[in-house]
Design a protein around this motif. Structure first.
Motif, PDB file in Angstrom:
ATOM      1  N   MET A 113      -7.935  40.398  -2.537  1.00  0.00           N
ATOM      2  CA  MET A 113      -9.171  40.435  -3.313  1.00  0.00           C
ATOM      3  C   MET A 113     -10.380  40.587  -2.403  1.00  0.00           C
ATOM      4  SD  MET A 113      -8.721  40.469  -6.456  1.00  0.00           S
ATOM      5  CE  MET A 113      -7.176  40.575  -7.289  1.00  0.00           C
ATOM      6  N   ILE A 114     -10.322  39.961  -1.241  1.00  0.00           N
ATOM      7  CA  ILE A 114     -11.445  40.097  -0.303  1.00  0.00           C
ATOM      8  C   ILE A 114     -11.584  41.562   0.115  1.00  0.00           C
ATOM      9  CG2 ILE A 114     -12.236  39.537   2.044  1.00  0.00           C
ATOM     10  CD1 ILE A 114     -11.192  36.697   1.587  1.00  0.00           C
ATOM     11  N   VAL A 115     -10.451  42.220   0.371  1.00  0.00           N
ATOM     12  CA  VAL A 115     -10.499  43.641   0.728  1.00  0.00           C
ATOM     13  C   VAL A 115     -11.140  44.447  -0.406  1.00  0.00           C
ATOM     14  CG1 VAL A 115      -9.098  45.714   1.170  1.00  0.00           C
ATOM     15  CG2 VAL A 115      -8.521  43.549   2.304  1.00  0.00           C
ATOM     16  N   ALA A 116     -10.714  44.177  -1.638  1.00  0.00           N
ATOM     17  CA  ALA A 116     -11.264  44.915  -2.782  1.00  0.00           C
ATOM     18  C   ALA A 116     -12.766  44.668  -2.920  1.00  0.00           C
ATOM     19  CB  ALA A 116     -10.543  44.507  -4.062  1.00  0.00           C
ATOM     20  N   ALA A 117     -13.177  43.425  -2.720  1.00  0.00           N
ATOM     21  CA  ALA A 117     -14.605  43.093  -2.834  1.00  0.00           C
ATOM     22  C   ALA A 117     -15.407  43.842  -1.770  1.00  0.00           C
ATOM     23  CB  ALA A 117     -14.809  41.587  -2.674  1.00  0.00           C
ATOM     24  N   ARG A 119     -14.654  46.447  -0.029  1.00  0.00           N
ATOM     25  CA  ARG A 119     -14.600  47.885  -0.249  1.00  0.00           C
ATOM     26  C   ARG A 119     -15.647  48.328  -1.285  1.00  0.00           C
ATOM     27  NH1 ARG A 119     -14.072  53.032   1.155  1.00  0.00           N
ATOM     28  NH2 ARG A 119     -14.021  54.236  -0.753  1.00  0.00           N
ATOM     29  N   GLY A 120     -15.813  47.505  -2.322  1.00  0.00           N
ATOM     30  CA  GLY A 120     -16.727  47.865  -3.403  1.00  0.00           C
ATOM     31  C   GLY A 120     -18.150  47.391  -3.207  1.00  0.00           C
ATOM     32  N   GLY A 121     -18.399  46.650  -2.120  1.00  0.00           N
ATOM     33  CA  GLY A 121     -19.758  46.178  -1.856  1.00  0.00           C
ATOM     34  C   GLY A 121     -20.092  44.857  -2.533  1.00  0.00           C
ATOM     35  N   PHE A 241      -8.959  50.788  -4.515  1.00  0.00           N
ATOM     36  CA  PHE A 241      -9.030  52.235  -4.412  1.00  0.00           C
ATOM     37  C   PHE A 241      -9.785  52.621  -3.148  1.00  0.00           C
ATOM     38  CE2 PHE A 241     -11.147  56.298  -5.029  1.00  0.00           C
ATOM     39  CZ  PHE A 241     -10.081  57.095  -5.401  1.00  0.00           C
ATOM     40  N   GLY A 242      -9.307  53.664  -2.497  1.00  0.00           N
ATOM     41  CA  GLY A 242     -10.053  54.195  -1.367  1.00  0.00           C
ATOM     42  C   GLY A 242      -9.805  53.469  -0.053  1.00  0.00           C
ATOM     43  N   VAL A 243      -8.812  52.595  -0.031  1.00  0.00           N
ATOM     44  CA  VAL A 243      -8.438  51.942   1.225  1.00  0.00           C
ATOM     45  C   VAL A 243      -7.123  52.555   1.686  1.00  0.00           C
ATOM     46  CG1 VAL A 243      -7.832  49.754   2.328  1.00  0.00           C
ATOM     47  CG2 VAL A 243      -9.553  49.791   0.512  1.00  0.00           C
TER      48      VAL A 243
END
Ligand code: GDP
Ligand code: ZN
Length: 303
Positions: A113-117, A119-121, A241-243
């Motif tokens: 979740m930290i990666v997703a956060a 990544r999305g700003g 997405f996008g990672v």
């Protein structure tokens, strides 16, 4: 009084967008057809979007004329793989709820979740719930890990009313996306935070479960004072997405000092010799459980 000409999309269904214009109930809007002909997902209106609207044009519903620039974007990969599914835009905080016990704390989901956060700003906020069941020896090291990485950590108990005011203060005035495994206490927390509030977290899930054609990816709820809470079923199986395998290390902040220092330029930090990340793991500068999360995520991503 002139009609409102802009607002925030708080929910969408197949036919309508619900736009909060600061009135008691949202206004229904449609998209003006020719505006969004582009099939690029990015161009479509998502929950959280600030939009310019025209309420004069039609009697039963207004038009969305324009999406204003987005500040953040929480997206996942679609099931088919390549396309981006935007869950919510313009949220500031991703609240990651984990239980300290029942179920046992595991860092894998938190780290994903930290990666997703990032990544999305969005800013991650880790909420360690069920602290009434866990001694300091259990929660203090977890808090230390994530605080040392620069993330905010709160300790709560929904049932014993611990840490609730601190959490309310964090939510106040912001748009916060709720995430966390089922059973960690998300709905209990929301109920404890806002006892008079009618929202039931998880209802979005249930609605989606009923109709296979429902397109509710997320729904925003105005908090009793100010700010919004976003409930999204899509977050459970969120593959950011996008990672890519190559860029994943950027979202592990403690890896970044070692970037470019491995012998191989495209080092996976796993099997290669002279890997600076693995050396940092050996010296304790990178923690084993964070490294394990990195490897698990790396394996879940396409080569
Ligand atoms: P959700 O699936 O994340 O919404 O989790 P729920 O709010 O439904 O909670 C799951 C279970 O954990 C319920 O039996 C709750 O009573 C319990 N629970 C929630 N928060 C706490 C807490 O802070 N302490 C304890 N001991 N139990 C809790
Ligand atoms: Zn390496």
């Amino acid at each position: 009084m002139p009609l409102p000409d802009s607002g925030v999309v708080i929910k969408r269904t197949r036919s309508f967008y619900y736009v909060d214009v600061g009135e008691a109930s949202p206004r229904l809007c449609r998209i003006r057809g020719n505006l969004f002909e582009s099939s690029k997902y990015d161009q479509r209106v998502a929950v959280g979007d600030h939009v310019r609207i025209d309420l004069n044009a039609s009697e039963d519903a207004g038009w969305i004329l324009e999406i204003l620039p987005r500040h953040t974007k929480l997206s996942r990969r679609s099931r088919e793989g390549e396309t981006e599914q935007i869950l919510v835009t313009n949220a500031e905080v991703l609240m990651i709820v984990a239980a300290l016990r029942r179920p046992e704390f595991r860092s894998g989901m938190v780290d994903r979740m930290i990666v997703a956060a990032l990544r999305g700003g969005l800013r991650p906020l880790l909420v360690l719930n069920k602290c009434d069941l866990a001694s300091e020896e259990i929660w203090a090291p977890i808090r230390e890990v994530y605080e040392s990485l620069g993330y905010e950590v709160l300790r709560t108990s929904a049932t014993q009313a611990i840490g609730l005011q601190e959490l309310r203060d964090r939510l106040q005035g912001k748009t916060t996306v709720l995430s966390g495994h089922s059973g960690v206490g998300k709905s209990s927390l929301i109920k404890a935070l806002y006892p008079d509030w009618s929202i039931r977290v998880g209802d979005v899930n249930r609605k989606v479960g009923k109709g296979r054609h429902t397109t509710v990816l997320a729904e925003m709820f105005a908090l009793p004072e100010s700010g919004y809470l976003v409930d999204t079923p899509g977050i459970r199986e969120l593959e950011p997405f996008g990672v890519t395998r190559e860029t994943l290390g950027q979202y592990f902040v403690e890896f970044t000092p070692f970037e470019g220092q491995c012998r191989f330029a495209r080092c996976s930090h796993q099997h290669e010799p002279d890997c600076a990340v693995k050396e940092a793991l050996g010296s304790g500068a990178i923690l084993q459980r964070r490294y394990e999360s990195f490897v698990a995520l790396w394996e879940s991503l396409e080569a």
